[in-house]
Scaffold this motif. Structure first.
Motif, short mmCIF file in Angstrom:
data_model
loop_
_atom_site.label_atom_id
_atom_site.label_comp_id
_atom_site.label_asym_id
_atom_site.label_seq_id
_atom_site.Cartn_x
_atom_site.Cartn_y
_atom_site.Cartn_z
N LEU A 164 34.73 54.66 91.21
CA LEU A 164 34.12 53.49 90.58
C LEU A 164 35.09 52.89 89.54
CD1 LEU A 164 31.56 51.73 90.24
CD2 LEU A 164 30.77 53.37 88.52
N ALA A 165 35.66 53.76 88.72
CA ALA A 165 36.57 53.28 87.66
C ALA A 165 37.81 52.62 88.28
CB ALA A 165 36.98 54.43 86.75
N LEU A 166 38.32 53.22 89.35
CA LEU A 166 39.52 52.65 89.98
C LEU A 166 39.22 51.29 90.59
CD1 LEU A 166 40.90 55.94 91.55
CD2 LEU A 166 42.18 54.45 89.99
N HIS A 167 38.08 51.21 91.26
CA HIS A 167 37.71 49.95 91.90
C HIS A 167 37.58 48.84 90.84
CE1 HIS A 167 34.54 47.75 94.66
NE2 HIS A 167 35.50 46.95 94.22
N VAL A 168 36.80 49.14 89.82
CA VAL A 168 36.54 48.10 88.82
C VAL A 168 37.80 47.81 87.99
CG1 VAL A 168 35.06 47.40 86.91
CG2 VAL A 168 34.13 48.82 88.71
N GLY A 169 38.51 48.87 87.60
CA GLY A 169 39.72 48.68 86.79
C GLY A 169 40.73 47.81 87.52
N ALA A 170 40.96 48.15 88.80
CA ALA A 170 41.95 47.39 89.56
C ALA A 170 41.51 45.94 89.72
CB ALA A 170 42.18 48.05 90.92
N SER A 171 40.21 45.72 89.92
CA SER A 171 39.78 44.34 90.13
C SER A 171 39.89 43.52 88.85
CB SER A 171 38.37 44.28 90.74
OG SER A 171 37.44 44.78 89.83
N LEU A 172 39.79 44.20 87.71
CA LEU A 172 39.91 43.47 86.43
C LEU A 172 41.37 43.33 85.99
CD1 LEU A 172 37.13 45.21 84.31
CD2 LEU A 172 37.09 42.86 85.14
N GLY A 173 42.25 44.19 86.52
CA GLY A 173 43.63 44.20 86.04
C GLY A 173 43.76 45.00 84.77
N MET A 174 42.97 46.09 84.67
CA MET A 174 43.06 46.97 83.50
C MET A 174 43.13 48.42 83.96
SD MET A 174 40.30 45.36 80.85
CE MET A 174 40.83 46.42 79.48
N ALA A 175 43.59 49.31 83.04
CA ALA A 175 43.61 50.74 83.35
C ALA A 175 42.18 51.18 83.68
CB ALA A 175 44.15 51.51 82.15
N PRO A 176 42.03 52.15 84.60
CA PRO A 176 40.67 52.53 85.03
C PRO A 176 39.98 53.49 84.06
CG PRO A 176 42.30 53.80 86.23
CD PRO A 176 43.08 52.86 85.35
N ARG A 177 40.00 53.15 82.80
CA ARG A 177 39.35 54.01 81.81
C ARG A 177 38.78 53.14 80.70
NH1 ARG A 177 41.51 57.75 78.35
NH2 ARG A 177 40.16 56.65 76.91
N PHE A 178 38.01 53.72 79.82
CA PHE A 178 37.49 52.88 78.73
C PHE A 178 38.65 52.58 77.80
CE2 PHE A 178 37.07 56.79 76.18
CZ PHE A 178 37.34 56.34 74.90
N SER A 179 38.62 51.43 77.19
CA SER A 179 39.70 51.06 76.28
C SER A 179 39.09 50.64 74.95
CB SER A 179 40.53 49.93 76.90
OG SER A 179 39.72 48.81 77.09
N THR A 180 39.97 50.38 74.01
CA THR A 180 39.51 50.07 72.65
C THR A 180 38.54 48.90 72.62
OG1 THR A 180 41.58 50.90 71.84
CG2 THR A 180 40.38 49.44 70.37
N ALA A 181 38.82 47.89 73.44
CA ALA A 181 37.95 46.70 73.41
C ALA A 181 36.50 47.06 73.73
CB ALA A 181 38.47 45.66 74.40
N HIS A 182 36.29 48.07 74.57
CA HIS A 182 34.92 48.45 74.92
C HIS A 182 34.13 48.91 73.69
CE1 HIS A 182 36.63 49.00 79.09
NE2 HIS A 182 35.58 48.23 79.29
#
Ligand code: HEM
Length: 394
Positions: free
Chosen positions: A109-127
């Protein structure tokens, strides 16, 4: 746009049961003599956390890309990331012991969504910071410990202030450093940096060292998604800080050390921040602009005014960097790390390298930003001294 009901259900779980379970576990760990002992403590709660999250993840994975747009996908990436970050914190996974994440569905799930957004597949500071939406006053968090909220809130205030300073400096780039209108933008940058100093000082005074070190910081450890290990999030994962570095000219994108740092952090930032950073990397810094103007124009009023304001902003920015390192990192990471049993030391930092290596890297950044007098790294100490020498006394 409305979120799918599954996205909303996961979000609700993350904001409620997830927080309660993490808080319960933190309190169990914290009351032990060795607060770093996590394995074998609170196993029933850990299993519930893992199982409940798994139900949400499997449903979302089956739903696939819901086409709900950026906000919804970003929300899912953050939530699956918070879930994986907590599993890592509770030692249900550990990248050192494994070659791939044991959480196959959450990774997918993280890989799918991360790749589609153009971000690393993990939570980041902005979250947890600038895109952490409060619901009836409550921000997203791992626990409901007051120290975590203090940390999240002050970090966010600091980040937003640095963004404000970066916005102001960007406007000066467009105006040109000789423009009389730059005065208001220099003032905005100055005030914003004074705010950063204030918020950092509040963290220093109010954050409980033990709670931060043992109950908040561990959620920021690296973890695997699929095969690959991703470093932890840190308050620096936004472009504003680097925009200030580059626009002032204190750090330079042709310095391989610094350029590497920029490349490494790219995917940990929002796509909009990535674009801003790329843009900055192609600009001439204000320092270089002023130095180029100095031989012919240093006697002009506009030069005197704007160079003075520029130096004031540089000095304040340097102070924030010194404060981050000498006050926050020392008090909340370096000092408490000294009392940790050596077995538990690996994995204390968010980025992963051993603590002394991380501290040296952070010192380099501090000294670049403070334009320190160091011959071993390309600081702008001499250039700033040249500019200072152009200022009339008084
Ligand atoms: C308790 C407070 C804080 C502590 C202990 C702390 C500690 C650290 C550490 C250890 C790192 C290195 C990353 C890693 O662990 O792998 C880091 C990075 C960073 N932190 Fe903090 N930090 C704190 C608060 C803040 C705040 C409030 C800001 C400003 C908004 C900030 C800005 C940064 C930046 C920009 C970086 C990236 C490296 C850099 O470009 O300097 N930090 N911090």
């Amino acid at each position: 746009m409305l979120m799918s009901s599954r996205v909303a259900a996961f979000d609700h779980w993350i904001r409620t049961s997830f927080v309660q379970m993490n808080t319960e576990l933190e309190n169990l760990y914290f009351m032990q003599e060795d607060r770093a002992q996590v394995i074998g403590v609170g196993d029933a709660v850990k299993q519930a956390l893992r199982a409940e999250g798994h139900v949400h993840v499997v449903e979302l994975l089956a739903e696939g890309n819901t086409g709900d747009g950026f906000d919804s996908a970003f929300e899912v990436l953050g939530n699956v990331g918070l879930y994986l970050g907590a599993l890592r914190r509770h030692e249900l996974t550990n990248p050192v012991r494994e070659e791939r994440s044991p959480f196959v569905e959450a990774s997918s799930l993280a890989l799918h969504v991360g790749a589609s957004l153009g971000m690393a597949p993990r939570f980041s500071t902005a979250h947890l910071a600038t895109r952490n939406k409060a619901v009836a006053g409550v921000r997203k968090s791992f626990t409901s410990l007051p120290d975590e909220f203090l940390f999240i809130d002050e970090n966010t205030r600091g980040i937003m202030s640095l963004q404000r300073a970066a916005d102001a400096l960007t406007q000066i780039v467009h105006l040109g450093v000789s423009s009389p209108v730059a005065d208001i933008q220099f003032a905005v940058a100055r005030d914003a940096l004074n705010d950063v100093l204030r918020f950092n000082q509040r963290l220093f005074d109010q954050l409980d060292v033990q709670r931060f070190f043992y109950s908040v910081r561990p959620y920021y450890k690296p973890y695997r998604v699929g095969r690959q290990e991703y470093r932890g999030a840190n308050a620096g994962d936004f472009s504003g800080i680097n925009e200030i570095d580059l626009l002032l000219g204190l750090c330079q994108a042709n310095n391989p050390y610094y350029a590497q740092l920029l490349v490494d952090k790219m995917l940990f930032m929002l796509p909009s921040d990535q674009a801003r950073l790329r843009d900055c990397m192609m600009r001439v810094s204000l320092l270089d602009e002023l130095l180029a103007l100095a031989p012919q124009h240093s006697g002009a009023d506009w030069f005197q005014r704007n160079a003075r304001s520029f130096i004031e902003v540089c000095d304040l920015f340097g102070q924030t960097a010194v404060q981050h390192h000498n006050a926050l990192v020392t008090r909340f990471i370096e000092e408490p790390a000294r009392s940790v049993v050596p077995d538990h030391l690996p994995g204390i930092t968010a980025s992963g390298p051993p603590l002394p290596v991380l501290l040296r890297a952070l010192e380099v950044l501090r000294d670049l930003r403070a334009a320190a007098d160091r011959a071993d790294i390309p600081t702008r100490h001499a250039d700033l001294a040249r500019l200072r020498a152009c200022l009339n006394r008084g």
